[in-house]
Motif scaffolding. Structure first.
Motif, short mmCIF file in Angstrom:
data_model
loop_
_atom_site.label_atom_id
_atom_site.label_comp_id
_atom_site.label_asym_id
_atom_site.label_seq_id
_atom_site.Cartn_x
_atom_site.Cartn_y
_atom_site.Cartn_z
N ASN A 23 48.48 43.41 57.60
CA ASN A 23 48.85 44.75 58.08
C ASN A 23 50.36 44.86 58.34
OD1 ASN A 23 49.12 43.22 60.36
ND2 ASN A 23 47.75 44.44 61.63
N ARG A 24 51.14 43.96 57.71
CA ARG A 24 52.58 44.01 57.87
C ARG A 24 53.26 43.45 56.63
NH1 ARG A 24 53.67 38.61 61.35
NH2 ARG A 24 51.88 37.58 60.50
N ASP A 25 54.54 43.76 56.45
CA ASP A 25 55.32 43.20 55.35
C ASP A 25 55.56 41.72 55.63
OD1 ASP A 25 55.50 45.59 54.01
OD2 ASP A 25 57.41 46.16 54.93
N THR A 26 55.36 40.91 54.62
CA THR A 26 55.59 39.47 54.75
C THR A 26 55.96 38.91 53.39
OG1 THR A 26 54.64 37.39 55.55
CG2 THR A 26 53.16 38.87 54.39
N PRO A 27 56.78 37.87 53.34
CA PRO A 27 57.14 37.28 52.04
C PRO A 27 55.90 36.72 51.34
CG PRO A 27 58.58 36.45 53.78
CD PRO A 27 57.48 37.23 54.44
N ALA A 28 55.77 36.95 50.06
CA ALA A 28 54.60 36.50 49.31
C ALA A 28 54.67 35.03 48.92
CB ALA A 28 54.43 37.35 48.06
N GLU A 29 55.86 34.49 48.72
CA GLU A 29 56.00 33.13 48.19
C GLU A 29 55.28 32.05 49.01
OE1 GLU A 29 56.64 30.45 45.41
OE2 GLU A 29 57.11 32.57 45.22
N PRO A 30 55.38 32.02 50.34
CA PRO A 30 54.64 30.99 51.09
C PRO A 30 53.12 31.09 50.91
CG PRO A 30 56.29 32.00 52.49
CD PRO A 30 56.24 32.80 51.22
N ILE A 31 52.61 32.30 50.79
CA ILE A 31 51.17 32.49 50.58
C ILE A 31 50.79 32.01 49.18
CG2 ILE A 31 49.34 34.22 50.42
CD1 ILE A 31 51.04 35.85 52.49
N ILE A 32 51.59 32.34 48.19
CA ILE A 32 51.32 31.91 46.82
C ILE A 32 51.30 30.38 46.75
CG2 ILE A 32 52.28 31.84 44.48
CD1 ILE A 32 53.31 34.74 45.05
N GLN A 33 52.24 29.71 47.42
CA GLN A 33 52.28 28.25 47.41
C GLN A 33 51.03 27.64 48.05
OE1 GLN A 33 55.98 27.21 49.28
NE2 GLN A 33 57.21 27.85 47.53
N ARG A 34 50.57 28.21 49.14
CA ARG A 34 49.39 27.67 49.82
C ARG A 34 48.13 27.86 48.97
NH1 ARG A 34 49.33 29.00 56.09
NH2 ARG A 34 47.70 27.41 55.98
N VAL A 35 48.01 29.01 48.34
CA VAL A 35 46.83 29.27 47.50
C VAL A 35 46.87 28.40 46.25
CG1 VAL A 35 45.68 31.03 46.09
CG2 VAL A 35 46.48 31.59 48.40
N THR A 36 48.05 28.21 45.68
CA THR A 36 48.18 27.37 44.49
C THR A 36 47.71 25.95 44.79
OG1 THR A 36 50.00 28.70 43.64
CG2 THR A 36 49.82 26.45 42.80
N ALA A 37 48.01 25.43 45.96
CA ALA A 37 47.58 24.08 46.34
C ALA A 37 46.05 23.96 46.38
CB ALA A 37 48.17 23.70 47.69
N LEU A 38 45.36 25.04 46.64
CA LEU A 38 43.89 25.02 46.71
C LEU A 38 43.26 24.78 45.34
CD1 LEU A 38 43.29 28.01 49.14
CD2 LEU A 38 43.27 25.56 49.69
N ARG A 39 43.99 25.04 44.29
CA ARG A 39 43.45 24.86 42.93
C ARG A 39 43.17 23.40 42.62
NH1 ARG A 39 45.96 29.34 38.98
NH2 ARG A 39 45.86 31.06 40.45
N ASP A 40 43.75 22.48 43.38
CA ASP A 40 43.53 21.05 43.15
C ASP A 40 42.27 20.52 43.83
OD1 ASP A 40 45.83 20.87 41.59
OD2 ASP A 40 47.10 20.44 43.33
N LEU A 41 41.62 21.34 44.62
CA LEU A 41 40.38 20.91 45.27
C LEU A 41 39.28 20.78 44.23
CD1 LEU A 41 40.42 23.20 48.44
CD2 LEU A 41 40.94 20.76 48.32
N PRO A 42 38.34 19.85 44.43
CA PRO A 42 37.24 19.73 43.47
C PRO A 42 36.33 20.96 43.54
CG PRO A 42 36.85 18.32 45.37
CD PRO A 42 38.24 18.89 45.53
N PRO A 43 35.65 21.28 42.44
CA PRO A 43 34.75 22.44 42.45
C PRO A 43 33.55 22.18 43.35
CG PRO A 43 34.62 21.26 40.37
CD PRO A 43 35.71 20.63 41.15
N ALA A 44 32.97 23.24 43.85
CA ALA A 44 31.77 23.16 44.69
C ALA A 44 30.59 23.69 43.88
CB ALA A 44 31.95 23.99 45.95
N GLU A 45 29.47 23.00 43.98
CA GLU A 45 28.26 23.45 43.28
C GLU A 45 27.44 24.30 44.23
OE1 GLU A 45 24.35 21.45 41.32
OE2 GLU A 45 26.29 20.49 40.94
N VAL A 46 27.02 25.47 43.75
CA VAL A 46 26.22 26.38 44.56
C VAL A 46 25.06 26.91 43.73
CG1 VAL A 46 28.17 27.11 46.00
CG2 VAL A 46 27.60 28.40 43.97
N SER A 47 24.02 27.34 44.41
CA SER A 47 22.89 28.00 43.76
C SER A 47 22.95 29.48 44.10
CB SER A 47 21.56 27.42 44.24
OG SER A 47 21.47 26.07 43.87
#
Length: 75
Positions: A23-47
């Motif tokens: 709900n406020r202006d914030t720099p996008a780059e720190p958020i992009i970096q944190r989300v990018t790091a999540l891509r290295d997590l192993p996949p989760a199996e779900v039904s």
């Protein structure tokens, strides 16, 4: 396994859910970096037993939803 009688197909598509709200202006780059790091997590199996179409709406300061339709994927 299969859903709705169709054979299962291995794909490169990675289903995902992304939810973000600010709900406020914030720099996008720190958020992009944190989300990018999540891509290295192993996949989760779900039904998945069903799919739901929902109507998302805001009531005051909260988001709520109603289920509009349900499609069962189980036999």
């Amino acid at each position: 396994s299969s859903a709705c009688g169709l054979p299962a197909v291995k794909q490169r598509f990675r289903p995902h859910v992304g939810i973000a709200y600010s709900n406020r202006d914030t720099p996008a780059e720190p958020i992009i970096q944190r989300v990018t790091a999540l891509r290295d997590l192993p996949p989760a199996e779900v039904s998945v037993t069903d799919l739901r179409l929902v109507r998302l709406y805001r009531d005051g300061r909260t988001y709520q939803w109603d289920t509009v339709a349900v499609v069962s994927l189980s036999a």
